[in-house]
Motif scaffolding. Structure first.
Motif, mmCIF file in Angstrom:
data_model
loop_
_atom_site.group_PDB
_atom_site.id
_atom_site.type_symbol
_atom_site.label_atom_id
_atom_site.label_comp_id
_atom_site.label_asym_id
_atom_site.label_seq_id
_atom_site.Cartn_x
_atom_site.Cartn_y
_atom_site.Cartn_z
ATOM 1 N N SER A 1 82.261 68.776 18.049
ATOM 2 C CA SER A 1 83.699 68.872 17.636
ATOM 3 C C SER A 1 84.697 69.473 18.778
ATOM 4 O O SER A 1 84.346 69.005 19.861
ATOM 5 C CB SER A 1 83.733 69.847 16.197
ATOM 6 O OG SER A 1 85.194 69.899 15.833
ATOM 7 N N ALA A 2 85.442 70.387 18.400
ATOM 8 C CA ALA A 2 86.409 70.796 19.453
ATOM 9 C C ALA A 2 87.035 72.213 19.217
ATOM 10 O O ALA A 2 87.241 72.411 17.998
ATOM 11 C CB ALA A 2 87.260 70.021 19.884
ATOM 12 N N ASN A 3 87.316 73.189 20.093
ATOM 13 C CA ASN A 3 87.852 74.230 19.988
ATOM 14 C C ASN A 3 89.390 73.865 19.418
ATOM 15 O O ASN A 3 89.969 73.091 19.961
ATOM 16 C CB ASN A 3 87.769 75.190 21.163
ATOM 17 C CG ASN A 3 88.455 76.424 21.057
ATOM 18 O OD1 ASN A 3 88.305 77.292 19.887
ATOM 19 N ND2 ASN A 3 89.269 76.909 22.064
ATOM 20 N N GLY A 4 89.761 74.564 18.486
ATOM 21 C CA GLY A 4 91.284 74.683 17.944
ATOM 22 C C GLY A 4 91.336 73.386 17.056
ATOM 23 O O GLY A 4 92.703 73.226 16.772
ATOM 24 N N VAL A 5 90.377 72.994 16.355
ATOM 25 C CA VAL A 5 90.681 71.926 15.397
ATOM 26 C C VAL A 5 91.248 72.301 14.213
ATOM 27 O O VAL A 5 90.931 73.650 13.813
ATOM 28 C CB VAL A 5 89.400 71.229 15.157
ATOM 29 C CG1 VAL A 5 88.679 70.342 16.232
ATOM 30 C CG2 VAL A 5 88.248 71.860 14.316
ATOM 31 N N LYS A 6 92.225 71.743 13.472
ATOM 32 C CA LYS A 6 92.888 72.238 12.306
ATOM 33 C C LYS A 6 93.559 71.159 11.536
ATOM 34 O O LYS A 6 93.754 70.296 12.134
ATOM 35 C CB LYS A 6 93.772 73.367 12.613
ATOM 36 C CG LYS A 6 94.946 72.725 13.695
ATOM 37 C CD LYS A 6 95.882 74.078 14.039
ATOM 38 C CE LYS A 6 96.900 73.680 15.121
ATOM 39 N NZ LYS A 6 97.681 74.798 15.652
ATOM 40 N N PRO A 7 93.658 71.159 10.231
ATOM 41 C CA PRO A 7 94.292 70.146 9.379
ATOM 42 C C PRO A 7 95.660 69.598 9.649
ATOM 43 O O PRO A 7 96.130 68.592 9.319
ATOM 44 C CB PRO A 7 93.969 70.506 7.973
ATOM 45 C CG PRO A 7 94.056 72.417 8.154
ATOM 46 C CD PRO A 7 93.258 72.466 9.274
ATOM 47 N N LEU B 1 73.514 67.601 4.211
ATOM 48 C CA LEU B 1 72.770 67.558 5.245
ATOM 49 C C LEU B 1 72.365 68.987 5.915
ATOM 50 O O LEU B 1 73.310 69.838 5.584
ATOM 51 C CB LEU B 1 73.216 66.534 6.352
ATOM 52 C CG LEU B 1 73.348 65.174 5.621
ATOM 53 C CD1 LEU B 1 73.984 64.085 7.010
ATOM 54 C CD2 LEU B 1 71.954 64.480 5.425
ATOM 55 N N ASP B 2 71.557 69.177 6.728
ATOM 56 C CA ASP B 2 71.350 70.320 7.649
ATOM 57 C C ASP B 2 72.205 70.337 8.742
ATOM 58 O O ASP B 2 71.795 69.677 9.811
ATOM 59 C CB ASP B 2 69.944 70.584 7.839
ATOM 60 C CG ASP B 2 69.092 70.798 6.634
ATOM 61 O OD1 ASP B 2 69.467 71.210 5.614
ATOM 62 O OD2 ASP B 2 67.743 70.603 6.622
ATOM 63 N N TRP B 3 73.458 70.712 8.662
ATOM 64 C CA TRP B 3 74.316 70.468 9.861
ATOM 65 C C TRP B 3 74.663 71.447 10.767
ATOM 66 O O TRP B 3 74.428 72.922 10.336
ATOM 67 C CB TRP B 3 75.689 69.833 9.168
ATOM 68 C CG TRP B 3 76.354 70.779 8.295
ATOM 69 C CD1 TRP B 3 76.229 70.796 6.948
ATOM 70 C CD2 TRP B 3 77.259 71.834 8.439
ATOM 71 N NE1 TRP B 3 77.036 71.693 6.219
ATOM 72 C CE2 TRP B 3 77.493 72.548 7.271
ATOM 73 C CE3 TRP B 3 77.668 72.492 9.722
ATOM 74 C CZ2 TRP B 3 78.479 73.590 7.263
ATOM 75 C CZ3 TRP B 3 78.442 73.634 9.562
ATOM 76 C CH2 TRP B 3 78.582 74.215 8.437
ATOM 77 N N THR B 4 74.844 71.192 11.641
ATOM 78 C CA THR B 4 75.559 72.300 12.843
ATOM 79 C C THR B 4 76.742 71.420 13.715
ATOM 80 O O THR B 4 76.491 70.513 14.045
ATOM 81 C CB THR B 4 74.517 72.850 13.649
ATOM 82 O OG1 THR B 4 73.343 73.264 13.199
ATOM 83 C CG2 THR B 4 75.131 73.799 14.763
ATOM 84 N N ILE B 5 77.623 72.409 13.686
ATOM 85 C CA ILE B 5 79.067 71.894 14.337
ATOM 86 C C ILE B 5 79.261 72.735 15.482
ATOM 87 O O ILE B 5 78.999 73.923 15.524
ATOM 88 C CB ILE B 5 80.293 71.913 13.476
ATOM 89 C CG1 ILE B 5 79.835 71.160 12.002
ATOM 90 C CG2 ILE B 5 81.308 71.700 13.900
ATOM 91 C CD1 ILE B 5 81.009 71.093 11.044
ATOM 92 N N PHE B 6 79.551 72.209 16.591
ATOM 93 C CA PHE B 6 79.794 73.014 17.678
ATOM 94 C C PHE B 6 81.180 72.663 18.337
ATOM 95 O O PHE B 6 81.918 71.542 18.205
ATOM 96 C CB PHE B 6 79.013 72.241 18.898
ATOM 97 C CG PHE B 6 77.336 72.365 18.867
ATOM 98 C CD1 PHE B 6 76.877 73.443 19.277
ATOM 99 C CD2 PHE B 6 76.739 71.478 18.111
ATOM 100 C CE1 PHE B 6 75.403 73.609 18.935
ATOM 101 C CE2 PHE B 6 75.432 71.504 17.586
ATOM 102 C CZ PHE B 6 74.613 72.769 18.188
ATOM 103 N N ARG B 7 81.877 73.822 18.561
ATOM 104 C CA ARG B 7 83.075 73.806 19.114
ATOM 105 C C ARG B 7 83.251 74.309 20.314
ATOM 106 O O ARG B 7 83.632 75.390 20.395
ATOM 107 C CB ARG B 7 84.014 74.664 17.943
ATOM 108 C CG ARG B 7 84.257 73.951 16.589
ATOM 109 C CD ARG B 7 85.228 74.920 15.779
ATOM 110 N NE ARG B 7 85.589 74.373 14.565
ATOM 111 C CZ ARG B 7 86.673 74.896 13.772
ATOM 112 N NH1 ARG B 7 86.826 76.271 14.061
ATOM 113 N NH2 ARG B 7 86.890 74.280 12.495
#
Length: 318
Positions: A112-118, A139-145
């Protein structure tokens, strides 16, 4: 482990690939036809020809995998070519989540990315929606920002390379981004650039660390740098640059009374130039003035070398 990678031919993907191979994993990459040469150490990888919109190629890429990594991200849209934030950064992830379920793959790592927002930019919204889709997937997820990523570009575009091309090498003044009508604090916002090797290592280590499951991991670099310092740090390293940035915050009709001033810094008056001359050893005869209006080119000072009028549509008849 056999790891399926979508987006493995890009800047970050090439470095993740190195770390996966060093850890004795078997990468399987989805590669667009004609891009096979972009795969690092491709003799040690499994390649599936196709793109992210090709459902059969995606299914083949995920077949038999123990985990998958989704890395595709874009900075500009080209709707006429089907390249959009929504399509590549959200809807493709939504499809990949379902395909992973169909193939029995539980582990899913998402860039993903730093600062994401709706309620942010289209870029930020699409990344945010992809995150929400993955969180709700079971799922067994991990999100990277990560913050902005730098490192060896390997012929691809990355943060420092893009700054060099678009800002440092540009004949136009460097932008000092600020909010509102007045440039108070211009150039002062901070970045925390992170090296691509650190990002790649975080992805590979997460595959072995159960405690990273269902975690959103921020990946900033160790140092926060103001924008102006970022530019003046990068510029010498890439063979160009500048020693200082100057701007005038005043205007005779400024809304804020404190900035309502007809000062000596406003072009064509030479206030900023005189400040630069006092602080730096500048050879005016071998210097040039660049601007998109005539008043940019003729400050009240003698001995200046070349003057270049940029054809942006202002005062071309002058």
């Amino acid at each position: 482990m056999k790891i399926s990678i979508i987006g493995g031919t890009g800047f970050v993907g090439s470095h993740i690939l190195d770390k996966l191979l060093a850890a004795n994993h078997t990468p399987r990459l989805l590669v667009r036809p004609g891009s096979e040469s972009r795969v690092e150490q491709r003799e040690r990888c499994e390649l599936v020809s196709g793109d992210v919109d090709d459902a059969s190629a995606v299914a083949e890429c995920l077949e038999g995998a123990d985990a998958m990594i989704y890395l595709i991200g874009i900075l500009r849209e080209f709707p006429s070519r089907g390249i959009t934030f929504d399509g590549l950064q959200f809807r493709a992830v939504d499809r990949l989540v379902q395909t992973a379920k169909d193939k029995g793959i539980k582990r899913f790592l998402l860039m993903s990315a730093n600062g994401v927002k709706p309620d942010g930019t289209p870029y930020q919204r699409s990344k945010f929606m992809a995150e929400e889709t993955l969180r709700a997937s079971g799922l067994d997820w991990t999100i990277f920002r990560p913050s902005v990523i730098f490192g060896d570009p390997r012929g691809r575009m990355e943060f420092c390379t893009q700054l060099k091309r678009d800002i440092i090498d540009s004949p136009l003044p460097a932008p000092l981004f600020y909010e509102g009508l007045l440039p108070t604090g211009a150039g002062a916002f901070e970045l925390a650039p992170v090296h691509v090797d650190d990002v790649a290592q975080a992805f590979v280590r997460a595959l072995q660390l159960p405690e990273t499951v269902e975690q959103t991991l921020q990946l900033p670099g160790p140092d926060k740098l103001p924008w102006k310092q970022t530019l003046t740090t990068i510029a010498p390293a890439v063979g160009g640059g500048f020693d200082a940035l100057y701007y005038c915050p005043h205007h005779p009709e400024a809304v804020a009374v404190g900035y309502r001033l007809d000062c000596q810094c406003r072009k064509p008056r030479p206030g900023l130039l005189e400040l630069a001359l006092a602080e730096h050893d500048i050879d005016l005869a071998n210097s040039c003035f660049i601007g998109d209006s005539v008043r940019d080119l003729f400050p009240d000072v003698e001995g200046v070398g070349a003057r270049v009028l940029v054809a942006t549509g202002h005062e071309l008849s002058s």
